[in-house]
Scaffold this active site. Structure first.
Site, PDB file in Angstrom:
ATOM      1  N   SER A 200      90.878  42.740  30.411  1.00 22.82           N
ATOM      2  CA  SER A 200      92.264  42.478  30.802  1.00 22.82           C
ATOM      3  C   SER A 200      92.218  41.475  31.926  1.00 22.82           C
ATOM      4  O   SER A 200      91.189  41.328  32.608  1.00 22.82           O
ATOM      5  CB  SER A 200      92.922  43.777  31.281  1.00 22.82           C
ATOM      6  OG  SER A 200      94.112  43.529  31.994  1.00 22.82           O
TER       7      SER A 200
ATOM      8  N   TYR B 285      92.867  52.015  35.926  1.00 17.81           N
ATOM      9  CA  TYR B 285      92.819  50.961  34.915  1.00 17.81           C
ATOM     10  C   TYR B 285      92.035  49.763  35.440  1.00 17.81           C
ATOM     11  O   TYR B 285      91.134  49.234  34.765  1.00 17.81           O
ATOM     12  CB  TYR B 285      94.245  50.549  34.544  1.00 17.81           C
ATOM     13  CG  TYR B 285      94.346  49.559  33.416  1.00 17.81           C
ATOM     14  CD1 TYR B 285      94.397  49.982  32.098  1.00 17.81           C
ATOM     15  CD2 TYR B 285      94.394  48.191  33.669  1.00 17.81           C
ATOM     16  CE1 TYR B 285      94.494  49.074  31.057  1.00 17.81           C
ATOM     17  CE2 TYR B 285      94.494  47.276  32.642  1.00 17.81           C
ATOM     18  CZ  TYR B 285      94.539  47.716  31.329  1.00 17.81           C
ATOM     19  OH  TYR B 285      94.627  46.798  30.309  1.00 17.81           O
TER      20      TYR B 285
END
Length: 257
Positions: free
Chosen positions: A139, A152
């Site tokens: 990401s 995350y």
């Protein structure tokens, strides 16, 4: 349209029945690979896999024993393993002081420990392949941080370290390991985040996209899952034989500042 892929290859895509994983599984299938998709064993996930013609592997990647059986199960079902796409993940947003400890543990296991374990279990198959590929879907948050996403972001930063280390070890064994780092992609997960933020901020969904999610981007448009799948298709192709340990930003210019 294919990208020069070796014929008769097999792939395992985690989180493969929705969002980026589904788009990637479809693209690899269209490129000529035999595809197994791994996801939580739920009727809806099985229905997607059946409709698409994928082999379905039901597994919970927060469980070490599920990771251990997933690779041999996929190998038996699709006749080998040449491509591993570590894509599965989930999101929980909360300040560190309020972040549930069990959620932290689950997120790090699914998004960091599981990619390590699956890569480890897939290693001999990728080595034998002669053209093995590991693609870790990270990401933009593997490169930068945002508040309220500690687990995350920690997991995704760890994925970059795993990618680079595995690439160094895999180089002499004939396969590659790379990471893709997309900005916000229009997936069901992101659509839900947009709706939640629209409600809590009292603004429209379009305003959430433009003023919250795309604030730091040069291109003010969400990516589509197919955009990430197209890059993954290249990374696993013959043409990308010399690319390993790469961290490929698909970030709408986010990190150009």
């Amino acid at each position: 349209m294919t990208t020069g892929l070796q014929e008769d290859r097999a792939a395992l895509v985690t989180g493969g029945t929705s969002g980026i994983g589904l788009a990637t599984a479809r693209r690899l299938r269209d490129d000529g690979l035999r595809v197994a998709v791994l996801d939580l064993d739920r009727p809806a996930a099985r229905e997607v896999a059946d409709a698409e013609g994928f082999v379905f592997i039901g597994a919970d990647l927060s469980r070490r024993e599920d990771c251990a059986r997933a690779v041999p199960q996929a190998v038996a079902a699709v006749g080998g393993l040449d491509v591993l796409v570590n894509n599965a993940g989930f999101q929980h947003i909360a300040p560190i002081a309020e972040f549930p400890e069990d959620t932290w543990d689950a997120m790090l296991h699914v998004m960091l420990t599981a990619p390590f374990l699956l890569t480890r279990y897939a290693w001999p198959h990728l080595r034998r392949s002669g053209h093995g590929r590991v693609v870790n879907v990270a990401s933009i948050h593997a490169q930068v941080a945002s508040p309220f996403k500690a687990a995350y972001i920690s997991a995704k930063h760890g994925v970059i370290g795993l990618t680079r280390t595995a690439a160094l070890e895999a180089g002499e064994q004939g396969f590659t390991v790379n990471a893709i780092c997309p900005a916000y992609v229009r997936t069901p997960l992101v659509e839900n985040q947009i709706a939640d933020q629209a409600r809590t901020r009292g603004i429209s969904a379009a305003d959430v996209e433009q003023t919250v999610m795309l604030e730091s981007a040069a291109i003010k448009r969400l990516l589509e899952p197919q955009d990430v799948a197209a890059l993954a298709s290249y990374v696993v192709s013959r043409a990308a034989w010399g690319m390993t340990g790469a961290v490929l930003d698909l970030d709408l210019g986010w990190t150009a500042r």
